[in-house]
Design an enzyme around this catalytic site. Structure first.
Site, PDB file in Angstrom:
ATOM      1  N   ASP A 140       0.834  -1.208   0.000  1.00 52.44           N
ATOM      2  CA  ASP A 140       0.000   0.000   0.000  1.00 52.44           C
ATOM      3  C   ASP A 140       0.867   1.254   0.000  1.00 52.44           C
ATOM      4  OD1 ASP A 140      -2.271  -1.529   0.079  1.00 52.44           O
ATOM      5  OD2 ASP A 140      -2.522  -1.382   2.242  1.00 52.44           O
ATOM      6  N   CYS A 234     -25.844 -16.516  -5.308  1.00 49.86           N
ATOM      7  CA  CYS A 234     -25.293 -16.307  -3.967  1.00 49.86           C
ATOM      8  C   CYS A 234     -25.141 -14.821  -3.691  1.00 49.86           C
ATOM      9  CB  CYS A 234     -23.932 -16.996  -3.818  1.00 49.86           C
ATOM     10  SG  CYS A 234     -23.185 -16.758  -2.190  1.00 49.86           S
ATOM     11  N   CYS A 237     -22.794 -12.300   1.030  1.00 45.97           N
ATOM     12  CA  CYS A 237     -21.991 -11.159   1.474  1.00 45.97           C
ATOM     13  C   CYS A 237     -22.782  -9.859   1.358  1.00 45.97           C
ATOM     14  CB  CYS A 237     -20.685 -11.084   0.692  1.00 45.97           C
ATOM     15  SG  CYS A 237     -20.878 -10.779  -1.082  1.00 45.97           S
ATOM     16  N   CYS A 241     -23.803  -7.293   4.602  1.00 45.68           N
ATOM     17  CA  CYS A 241     -23.261  -5.933   4.707  1.00 45.68           C
ATOM     18  C   CYS A 241     -24.256  -5.045   5.455  1.00 45.68           C
ATOM     19  CB  CYS A 241     -22.983  -5.365   3.317  1.00 45.68           C
ATOM     20  SG  CYS A 241     -22.301  -3.698   3.341  1.00 45.68           S
ATOM     21  N   CYS A 256     -19.412   2.469   3.099  1.00 48.77           N
ATOM     22  CA  CYS A 256     -18.528   1.397   3.571  1.00 48.77           C
ATOM     23  C   CYS A 256     -17.999   1.698   4.971  1.00 48.77           C
ATOM     24  CB  CYS A 256     -17.363   1.238   2.592  1.00 48.77           C
ATOM     25  SG  CYS A 256     -16.179  -0.027   3.079  1.00 48.77           S
TER      26      CYS A 256
END
Length: 319
Positions: A140, A234, A237, A241, A256
């Site tokens: 990063d 699917c 996830c 959230c 987020c």
């Protein structure tokens, strides 16, 4: 001036076996080598994730696109990218609802330091074999299409949770790269080293072609059991959230939890506070509920034993 060369070094079967052993020593669960020219397809991947909806706090991500597109601006003469991943899974995940629930990746020692240390040790190992090689570790720390290069591996795929998922380890992985100024890619192909615990695929190496125009991968030689893309039906996830940042249409950065609790410099909107709850940095729910996430957490003790079993050593957990 360092003499740059496009000629491939002699890489014997013994070299790959020794590299496999070095990866096990460094707790690396995946490694693949990609030509730097693969960056040509990175812009598409980057735009699919962020598009034009990058908040002001993340404006820095849109800078230095020319560097992202050309890794040799990070390391002069860069020829190959060695992409690795480390696991940070935590089977004993538990949090008191009365206290902050810190994401698993943020526990223990700063992963940037640990990853850089592993990459530097890998670079020094390569330098002992090729004394003239130059390298630079990326954690990063430079503009780089990290997910794009990681997804080039036969064992990796980008999941619907917007994260790279390892075929066997799920999404709870760290990514890091080592740029080198030596051409390690035969015929410009991607080389994937098989580091799966059970070595059930048989072949140690997999070679994947690259379309020189689009930068996309093509059919692999000796392909292993591939990383499977998320099934169409699917949405575990997405359902997990809390804020709705993940949805079938696109990723909404401004919702987020990772962005709101790390990058965002303003007051978190009231309507998101209740949804965020006591979570800090990011929610692990979208990782554990993604494809392979639940299966990964259900592995029996010893299923993934050995050097790659845990990302942190006991000493690093106490640091």
């Amino acid at each position: 001036m360092h003499a740059l060369s496009d000629e491939l070094p002699e890489l014997s079967a013994d070299f790959w076996l020794k590299l496999e052993h070095k990866c096990n020593e460094l707790q690396i669960i995946s490694l693949h080598i990609i030509p730097t020219g693969y960056a040509i397809g990175g812009k598409k991947s980057f735009d699919e994730k962020f598009g034009t909806d990058i908040p002001a706090d993340l404006e820095y991500l849109s800078r230095n696109r020319e560097v992202r597109d050309n890794p040799s601006l990070i390391l002069e003469g860069a020829r190959s990218v060695i992409s690795i991943s480390l696991s940070y899974r935590n089977l004993d995940y538990n949090a008191d609802p009365h206290y902050g629930c810190i994401s698993a990746y943020a526990r223990g020692r700063d992963y940037h330091k640990v990853m850089k240390q592993r990459l530097e040790r890998l670079g020094e190992w390569l330098r002992n074999i090729f004394p003239d090689i130059r390298y630079r570790a990326i954690t990063d720390s430079a503009p780089f299409y990290e997910q794009h290069f990681a997804a080039a591996s036969s064992f990796m795929v980008k999941g619907r949770n917007n994260l790279i998922r390892h075929r066997d380890a799920g999404s709870m992985i760290f990514l890091g790269e080592l740029l080198v100024d030596m051409n390690l890619n035969a015929d410009g192909r991607i080389i994937t080293l098989n580091l799966t615990p059970e070595s059930s695929d048989g072949n140690l190496l997999t070679f994947t072609g690259i379309n020189p125009v689009t930068g996309e991968t093509e059919e692999a030689d000796n392909p292993p059991s591939p990383a499977i893309a998320c099934p169409d039906k699917c949405h575990r996830c997405l359902d997990a959230c809390p804020t709705g940042a993940l949805n079938p249409q696109k990723f909404i950065v401004s919702k987020c939890i990772s962005y709101l609790t790390i990058e965002y410099g303003g007051y978190i909107p009231d309507e998101l506070w209740e949804k965020i709850g006591n979570r800090i940095y990011v929610t692990d729910l979208v990782k554990k509920n993604g494809a392979k996430g639940l299966e990964w957490l259900k592995y029996k003790a010893g299923k993934f034993e050995g050097p790659s079993a845990k990302f942190f050593t006991e000493a690093e957990l106490k640091t």
